[in-house]
Motif scaffolding. Sequence first.
Motif, PDB file in Angstrom:
ATOM      1  N   LEU A  25      44.425  42.221  41.000  1.00 33.55           N
ATOM      2  CA  LEU A  25      44.355  42.694  42.289  1.00 33.55           C
ATOM      3  C   LEU A  25      43.703  42.041  43.182  1.00 33.55           C
ATOM      4  N   MET A  26      43.150  42.436  44.061  1.00 33.19           N
ATOM      5  CA  MET A  26      41.779  41.772  45.054  1.00 33.19           C
ATOM      6  C   MET A  26      41.500  42.871  45.645  1.00 33.19           C
ATOM      7  N   LEU A  27      39.650  42.733  45.259  1.00 35.90           N
ATOM      8  CA  LEU A  27      38.917  43.574  45.506  1.00 35.90           C
ATOM      9  C   LEU A  27      38.029  43.502  47.134  1.00 35.90           C
ATOM     10  N   ALA A  28      37.576  44.031  47.266  1.00 35.62           N
ATOM     11  CA  ALA A  28      36.721  43.855  48.559  1.00 35.62           C
ATOM     12  C   ALA A  28      35.815  45.085  48.346  1.00 35.62           C
ATOM     13  N   THR A  29      34.618  45.338  49.493  1.00 38.91           N
ATOM     14  CA  THR A  29      33.228  46.165  48.732  1.00 38.91           C
ATOM     15  C   THR A  29      32.978  46.657  49.935  1.00 38.91           C
ATOM     16  N   GLY A  47      35.945  29.970  41.805  1.00 38.74           N
ATOM     17  CA  GLY A  47      37.644  30.349  41.192  1.00 38.74           C
ATOM     18  C   GLY A  47      37.648  32.300  42.063  1.00 38.74           C
ATOM     19  N   SER A  48      36.587  32.489  42.661  1.00 35.60           N
ATOM     20  CA  SER A  48      36.663  34.428  43.350  1.00 35.60           C
ATOM     21  C   SER A  48      37.609  34.557  43.909  1.00 35.60           C
ATOM     22  N   SER A  49      37.346  33.841  44.310  1.00 38.15           N
ATOM     23  CA  SER A  49      38.273  34.291  45.789  1.00 38.15           C
ATOM     24  C   SER A  49      40.143  33.718  44.916  1.00 38.15           C
ATOM     25  N   SER A  50      40.398  33.655  44.030  1.00 33.82           N
ATOM     26  CA  SER A  50      41.983  34.504  43.578  1.00 33.82           C
ATOM     27  C   SER A  50      42.138  35.833  43.409  1.00 33.82           C
ATOM     28  N   TRP A  51      40.190  36.663  42.948  1.00 31.31           N
ATOM     29  CA  TRP A  51      40.816  38.306  42.657  1.00 31.31           C
ATOM     30  C   TRP A  51      39.252  38.941  44.007  1.00 31.31           C
ATOM     31  N   PHE A  52      38.727  38.279  44.855  1.00 34.29           N
ATOM     32  CA  PHE A  52      37.518  38.286  45.640  1.00 34.29           C
ATOM     33  C   PHE A  52      38.289  38.272  47.261  1.00 34.29           C
ATOM     34  N   GLU A  53      38.125  39.187  47.658  1.00 34.97           N
ATOM     35  CA  GLU A  53      38.819  38.968  49.471  1.00 34.97           C
ATOM     36  C   GLU A  53      37.941  39.500  50.413  1.00 34.97           C
ATOM     37  N   ARG A  54      36.750  40.222  50.047  1.00 31.68           N
ATOM     38  CA  ARG A  54      35.591  40.481  50.800  1.00 31.68           C
ATOM     39  C   ARG A  54      34.950  41.365  51.667  1.00 31.68           C
ATOM     40  N   GLY A  55      33.713  41.289  51.436  1.00 31.04           N
ATOM     41  CA  GLY A  55      32.357  42.628  51.494  1.00 31.04           C
ATOM     42  C   GLY A  55      32.051  42.657  52.857  1.00 31.04           C
ATOM     43  N   ALA A  99      42.212  44.250  50.629  1.00 30.51           N
ATOM     44  CA  ALA A  99      42.618  44.415  49.201  1.00 30.51           C
ATOM     45  C   ALA A  99      43.660  45.115  48.344  1.00 30.51           C
ATOM     46  N   ASP A 100      43.205  45.405  47.354  1.00 30.00           N
ATOM     47  CA  ASP A 100      44.568  46.218  46.351  1.00 30.00           C
ATOM     48  C   ASP A 100      43.388  47.335  45.829  1.00 30.00           C
TER      49      ASP A 100
END
Length: 166
Positions: A25-29, A47-55, A99-100
Amino acid sequence: MQNISDASLQEKIIQVAETLNKKHLMLATAESCTGGWVAKCCTDLAGSSSWFERGFVTYSNQAKHEQLGVKLASLDQYGAVSQLVAEEMAIGTLRHSKADISVSLTGIAGPGGGTENKPVGTVWIAWASQIDKVSSQLFQFDGDRESVRRQAVLAALSGIIKNARD
Protein backbone atom coordinates in the motif's frame (compact mmCIF):
# COMPACT_ATOMS: atom_id res chain seq x y z
CA MET A 1 0.00 10.16 26.69
CA GLN A 2 1.73 13.55 26.79
CA ASN A 3 5.43 12.74 26.77
CA ILE A 4 5.96 11.22 23.35
CA SER A 5 9.61 11.00 22.41
CA ASP A 6 11.21 11.07 18.98
CA ALA A 7 12.16 7.43 19.64
CA SER A 8 8.49 6.52 20.16
CA LEU A 9 7.56 8.17 16.87
CA GLN A 10 10.44 6.41 15.10
CA GLU A 11 9.36 3.05 16.53
CA LYS A 12 5.79 3.65 15.34
CA ILE A 13 6.85 4.72 11.84
CA ILE A 14 8.85 1.51 11.47
CA GLN A 15 5.64 -0.39 12.24
CA VAL A 16 3.79 1.73 9.66
CA ALA A 17 6.45 0.95 7.04
CA GLU A 18 6.36 -2.78 7.76
CA THR A 19 2.55 -2.86 7.59
CA LEU A 20 2.28 -0.85 4.37
CA ASN A 21 5.10 -2.75 2.65
CA LYS A 22 3.57 -6.09 3.59
CA LYS A 23 0.21 -5.00 2.13
CA HIS A 24 1.80 -3.25 -0.89
CA LEU A 25 0.00 0.00 0.00
CA MET A 26 1.00 3.58 -0.70
CA LEU A 27 0.21 6.33 1.83
CA ALA A 28 -0.53 10.02 1.37
CA THR A 29 -1.05 12.55 4.15
CA ALA A 30 -3.01 15.78 4.57
CA GLU A 31 -2.04 17.86 7.57
CA SER A 32 -3.15 21.09 9.09
CA CYS A 33 -2.31 21.41 12.80
CA THR A 34 0.72 19.11 12.53
CA GLY A 35 2.23 21.09 9.65
CA GLY A 36 3.71 18.10 7.83
CA TRP A 37 5.04 16.26 10.88
CA VAL A 38 3.45 12.95 9.88
CA ALA A 39 5.02 13.22 6.42
CA LYS A 40 8.35 14.14 8.04
CA CYS A 41 8.20 11.01 10.21
CA CYS A 42 7.46 8.93 7.11
CA THR A 43 10.36 10.35 5.13
CA ASP A 44 12.78 10.14 8.06
CA LEU A 45 12.89 6.43 7.25
CA ALA A 46 15.22 5.44 4.43
CA GLY A 47 13.37 3.62 1.68
CA SER A 48 10.04 5.24 2.48
CA SER A 49 9.41 5.88 -1.23
CA SER A 50 8.24 2.25 -1.41
CA TRP A 51 5.19 3.10 0.72
CA PHE A 52 4.92 6.92 1.07
CA GLU A 53 3.49 8.70 -1.97
CA ARG A 54 3.09 12.37 -0.95
CA GLY A 55 2.00 14.80 1.71
CA PHE A 56 -0.17 17.90 1.66
CA VAL A 57 0.16 20.67 4.24
CA THR A 58 -3.13 22.54 4.02
CA TYR A 59 -3.06 24.97 6.90
CA SER A 60 -5.54 27.53 5.56
CA ASN A 61 -9.16 26.85 4.64
CA GLN A 62 -8.39 28.02 1.12
CA ALA A 63 -5.60 25.43 0.82
CA LYS A 64 -7.92 22.69 2.07
CA HIS A 65 -10.41 23.70 -0.61
CA GLU A 66 -7.96 24.25 -3.49
CA GLN A 67 -5.61 21.31 -2.92
CA LEU A 68 -7.95 18.68 -1.48
CA GLY A 69 -11.40 19.70 -2.69
CA VAL A 70 -12.84 20.29 0.78
CA LYS A 71 -16.20 21.96 0.24
CA LEU A 72 -16.38 25.64 1.21
CA ALA A 73 -19.85 24.93 2.62
CA SER A 74 -18.35 22.31 4.98
CA LEU A 75 -15.71 24.75 6.16
CA ASP A 76 -18.28 27.53 6.64
CA GLN A 77 -20.88 25.41 8.40
CA TYR A 78 -18.70 23.16 10.58
CA GLY A 79 -15.30 24.85 10.68
CA ALA A 80 -11.92 23.44 9.72
CA VAL A 81 -11.74 21.42 12.94
CA SER A 82 -14.64 19.06 12.36
CA GLN A 83 -15.35 15.46 11.48
CA LEU A 84 -16.72 16.32 8.05
CA VAL A 85 -13.71 18.43 7.07
CA ALA A 86 -11.24 15.79 8.32
CA GLU A 87 -13.06 13.14 6.26
CA GLU A 88 -13.22 15.37 3.17
CA MET A 89 -9.49 16.02 3.57
CA ALA A 90 -8.74 12.29 3.71
CA ILE A 91 -10.92 11.56 0.65
CA GLY A 92 -9.45 14.53 -1.23
CA THR A 93 -5.96 13.29 -0.48
CA LEU A 94 -6.75 10.04 -2.26
CA ARG A 95 -8.33 11.86 -5.20
CA HIS A 96 -5.28 14.10 -5.61
CA SER A 97 -2.63 11.40 -5.25
CA LYS A 98 -1.82 7.89 -6.36
CA ALA A 99 -2.02 6.54 -2.80
CA ASP A 100 -4.08 3.57 -1.63
CA ILE A 101 -4.70 4.95 1.85
CA SER A 102 -4.60 8.38 3.43
CA VAL A 103 -4.63 10.14 6.76
CA SER A 104 -5.71 13.69 7.52
CA LEU A 105 -5.37 15.79 10.64
CA THR A 106 -7.08 19.04 11.57
CA GLY A 107 -7.09 20.53 15.02
CA ILE A 108 -6.30 23.25 17.49
CA ALA A 109 -2.77 22.84 18.83
CA GLY A 110 -2.75 26.09 20.81
CA PRO A 111 -1.84 27.98 22.75
CA GLY A 112 -4.64 30.14 21.33
CA GLY A 113 -7.52 29.46 18.98
CA GLY A 114 -9.60 27.28 21.25
CA THR A 115 -13.25 27.89 22.07
CA GLU A 116 -15.68 26.43 24.59
CA ASN A 117 -16.92 23.94 21.98
CA LYS A 118 -13.48 23.27 20.49
CA PRO A 119 -10.83 23.78 23.18
CA VAL A 120 -7.10 23.67 22.57
CA GLY A 121 -6.13 20.03 22.08
CA THR A 122 -9.17 19.21 19.91
CA VAL A 123 -7.98 17.19 16.92
CA TRP A 124 -9.95 15.30 14.28
CA ILE A 125 -8.07 12.56 12.43
CA ALA A 126 -9.52 10.70 9.45
CA TRP A 127 -8.25 7.70 7.51
CA ALA A 128 -9.48 6.73 4.05
CA SER A 129 -8.79 3.96 1.54
CA GLN A 130 -9.45 3.51 -2.15
CA ILE A 131 -12.09 0.92 -1.33
CA ASP A 132 -14.37 3.73 -0.13
CA LYS A 133 -13.74 3.20 3.54
CA VAL A 134 -13.48 6.34 5.67
CA SER A 135 -13.17 6.43 9.43
CA SER A 136 -12.49 9.30 11.77
CA GLN A 137 -11.90 9.94 15.42
CA LEU A 138 -12.07 12.95 17.70
CA PHE A 139 -9.20 13.38 20.14
CA GLN A 140 -8.82 15.73 23.13
CA PHE A 141 -5.13 16.00 23.84
CA ASP A 142 -3.61 17.77 26.84
CA GLY A 143 -0.47 19.82 27.08
CA ASP A 144 1.27 22.58 25.19
CA ARG A 145 1.43 23.01 21.41
CA GLU A 146 4.37 20.63 21.03
CA SER A 147 2.69 17.96 23.14
CA VAL A 148 -0.66 18.21 21.34
CA ARG A 149 1.07 17.89 17.97
CA ARG A 150 3.21 14.92 19.07
CA GLN A 151 0.14 13.12 20.41
CA ALA A 152 -1.73 13.81 17.16
CA VAL A 153 1.14 12.44 15.06
CA LEU A 154 1.32 9.26 17.14
CA ALA A 155 -2.47 8.78 16.96
CA ALA A 156 -2.40 9.27 13.18
CA LEU A 157 0.41 6.72 12.76
CA SER A 158 -1.35 4.20 15.00
CA GLY A 159 -4.52 4.63 12.97
CA ILE A 160 -2.65 4.06 9.69
CA ILE A 161 -1.51 0.67 10.99
CA LYS A 162 -5.00 -0.27 12.19
CA ASN A 163 -6.71 0.83 8.98
CA ALA A 164 -4.14 -0.84 6.74
CA ARG A 165 -4.68 -4.12 8.59
CA ASP A 166 -8.50 -3.97 8.49
